[in-house]
Write a protein that holds these residues in place. Structure first.
Motif, short mmCIF file in Angstrom:
data_model
loop_
_atom_site.label_atom_id
_atom_site.label_comp_id
_atom_site.label_asym_id
_atom_site.label_seq_id
_atom_site.Cartn_x
_atom_site.Cartn_y
_atom_site.Cartn_z
N ARG A 141 0.83 -1.21 0.00
CA ARG A 141 0.00 0.00 0.00
C ARG A 141 0.86 1.26 0.00
NH1 ARG A 141 -2.45 -3.30 3.81
NH2 ARG A 141 -4.33 -4.30 3.07
N PHE A 142 1.63 1.44 1.06
CA PHE A 142 2.39 2.68 1.23
C PHE A 142 3.38 2.93 0.09
CE2 PHE A 142 6.01 5.07 3.00
CZ PHE A 142 5.36 6.26 3.29
N VAL A 143 4.28 2.00 -0.15
CA VAL A 143 5.32 2.21 -1.16
C VAL A 143 4.75 2.34 -2.58
CG1 VAL A 143 7.40 1.25 -2.25
CG2 VAL A 143 7.17 1.22 0.24
N PRO A 144 3.86 1.45 -3.03
CA PRO A 144 3.36 1.60 -4.41
C PRO A 144 2.59 2.90 -4.65
CG PRO A 144 2.83 -0.58 -3.57
CD PRO A 144 3.37 0.21 -2.42
N ILE A 145 1.97 3.43 -3.61
CA ILE A 145 1.23 4.69 -3.78
C ILE A 145 2.18 5.88 -3.68
CG2 ILE A 145 -0.48 6.21 -2.71
CD1 ILE A 145 -1.98 3.58 -1.89
N THR A 146 3.03 5.89 -2.67
CA THR A 146 3.83 7.08 -2.41
C THR A 146 5.09 7.21 -3.26
OG1 THR A 146 5.04 6.01 -0.59
CG2 THR A 146 3.02 7.24 -0.03
N LEU A 147 5.70 6.10 -3.64
CA LEU A 147 6.97 6.20 -4.38
C LEU A 147 6.82 6.94 -5.71
CD1 LEU A 147 9.98 5.58 -4.30
CD2 LEU A 147 9.47 3.37 -5.34
N PRO A 148 5.84 6.60 -6.56
CA PRO A 148 5.70 7.36 -7.81
C PRO A 148 5.39 8.84 -7.56
CG PRO A 148 4.37 5.36 -7.89
CD PRO A 148 4.89 5.48 -6.50
N ILE A 149 4.57 9.12 -6.55
CA ILE A 149 4.23 10.52 -6.23
C ILE A 149 5.48 11.25 -5.76
CG2 ILE A 149 2.90 12.00 -4.66
CD1 ILE A 149 0.75 9.73 -4.67
N LEU A 150 6.24 10.62 -4.89
CA LEU A 150 7.46 11.22 -4.36
C LEU A 150 8.46 11.51 -5.48
CD1 LEU A 150 9.16 11.93 -1.74
CD2 LEU A 150 10.14 9.66 -2.04
N VAL A 155 11.26 15.32 -9.12
CA VAL A 155 11.64 15.77 -10.47
C VAL A 155 11.11 17.18 -10.72
CG1 VAL A 155 11.27 15.37 -12.94
CG2 VAL A 155 11.91 13.47 -11.44
N VAL A 156 9.87 17.44 -10.35
CA VAL A 156 9.29 18.78 -10.54
C VAL A 156 10.05 19.81 -9.69
CG1 VAL A 156 7.23 20.21 -10.23
CG2 VAL A 156 7.03 17.93 -11.24
N ILE A 157 10.35 19.46 -8.45
CA ILE A 157 11.10 20.36 -7.58
C ILE A 157 12.47 20.67 -8.17
CG2 ILE A 157 12.30 20.49 -5.34
CD1 ILE A 157 9.81 19.01 -4.16
N MET A 158 13.14 19.66 -8.68
CA MET A 158 14.46 19.88 -9.30
C MET A 158 14.32 20.77 -10.53
SD MET A 158 16.25 16.14 -8.60
CE MET A 158 16.78 16.02 -10.24
N TRP A 159 13.31 20.54 -11.34
CA TRP A 159 13.11 21.38 -12.52
C TRP A 159 12.84 22.83 -12.11
CZ3 TRP A 159 8.85 24.19 -14.26
CH2 TRP A 159 9.03 24.76 -15.53
N LEU A 160 12.00 23.02 -11.10
CA LEU A 160 11.72 24.37 -10.62
C LEU A 160 12.98 25.06 -10.13
CD1 LEU A 160 8.39 23.69 -8.68
CD2 LEU A 160 8.63 25.14 -10.72
N ALA A 161 13.82 24.31 -9.40
CA ALA A 161 15.04 24.89 -8.85
C ALA A 161 16.05 25.24 -9.93
CB ALA A 161 15.67 23.93 -7.85
N ILE A 162 16.06 24.48 -11.02
CA ILE A 162 17.02 24.72 -12.10
C ILE A 162 16.48 25.74 -13.09
CG2 ILE A 162 18.19 23.67 -14.08
CD1 ILE A 162 18.26 21.07 -12.32
N ALA A 163 15.25 25.56 -13.54
CA ALA A 163 14.68 26.42 -14.59
C ALA A 163 14.21 27.77 -14.03
CB ALA A 163 13.54 25.71 -15.30
N LYS A 164 13.78 27.76 -12.77
CA LYS A 164 13.25 28.98 -12.14
C LYS A 164 12.25 29.72 -13.03
CE LYS A 164 17.27 29.85 -9.16
NZ LYS A 164 17.75 28.54 -9.04
N PRO A 165 11.19 29.03 -13.46
CA PRO A 165 10.22 29.67 -14.35
C PRO A 165 9.49 30.83 -13.63
CG PRO A 165 9.34 27.60 -13.55
CD PRO A 165 10.76 27.68 -13.07
N ALA A 166 9.10 31.80 -14.40
CA ALA A 166 8.42 32.98 -13.83
C ALA A 166 7.00 32.67 -13.42
CB ALA A 166 8.44 34.11 -14.83
#
Length: 166
Positions: A141-150, A155-166
């Motif tokens: 339950r926990f890992v199959p649900i949370t791992l893809p979300i995490l 990935v989105v957080i890293m993109w935001l930190a690198i690209a810094k979109p307006a």
């Protein structure tokens, strides 16, 4: 030393903490999953690997808390005016609304729930009903649900930190 000296040091600590948060425990989890598939459970092999996995989880959470602390320090270095940046608001929202709600139960599973199963049991003994229920709750339950979300959030957080979109 001024902020310009400390900033790259804190940034390297922040990025290193990201690697420590995701890397070692992710590798240990993959090895454990392969062993569970090949050797079955319970077995001497999986018992030994669970105990190693729990040690990696301490490292994971050290990385996580270092990541959060270094992020707070970076925010302090940028100044609170940095919170006006859309990319930073989105990044912080993902941390607060996605990462933290996943990490809180992960901390419990990692340092209380699952280690209690393996603390004093014989490696070859069958799991009790409650032990099996807890293992199933984590693995099915926990890992199959949370791992893809995490991982998607990271990935989105890293993109935001690198690209810094307006």
């Amino acid at each position: 030393m001024d902020v310009s000296t400390w900033f790259p040091i804190v940034k390297v600590i922040h990025l290193g903490a990201l690697v420590i948060w995701l890397g070692p425990s992710g590798g240990a989890w993959m090895v454990l999953m392969l062993a569970r598939h090949k050797a079955g459970e319970p077995s001497l092999v999986t018992h030994y690997l669970y105990r190693g996995f729990f040690q990696m989880l301490w490292l994971e959470h050290l990385g996580f808390f270092t990541l959060i602390a270094s992020g707070a320090i970076l925010l302090g270095m940028y100044g609170l005016g940095a919170l006006e940046a859309t990319w930073l608001k989105l990044k912080l929202a993902l941390v607060l609304l996605v990462i933290f709600p996943i990490e809180v139960p992960d901390l419990w599973f990692s340092h209380r729930g699952l280690p209690a199963i393996f603390a004093s049991r014989r490696p070859d003994a069958p799991y009790t009903e409650s032990e099996q229920r807890l293992l199933d709750s984590y693995h099915r339950r926990f890992v199959p649900i949370t791992l893809p979300i995490l991982l998607a959030a990271v990935v989105v957080i890293m993109w935001l930190a690198i690209a810094k979109p307006a």
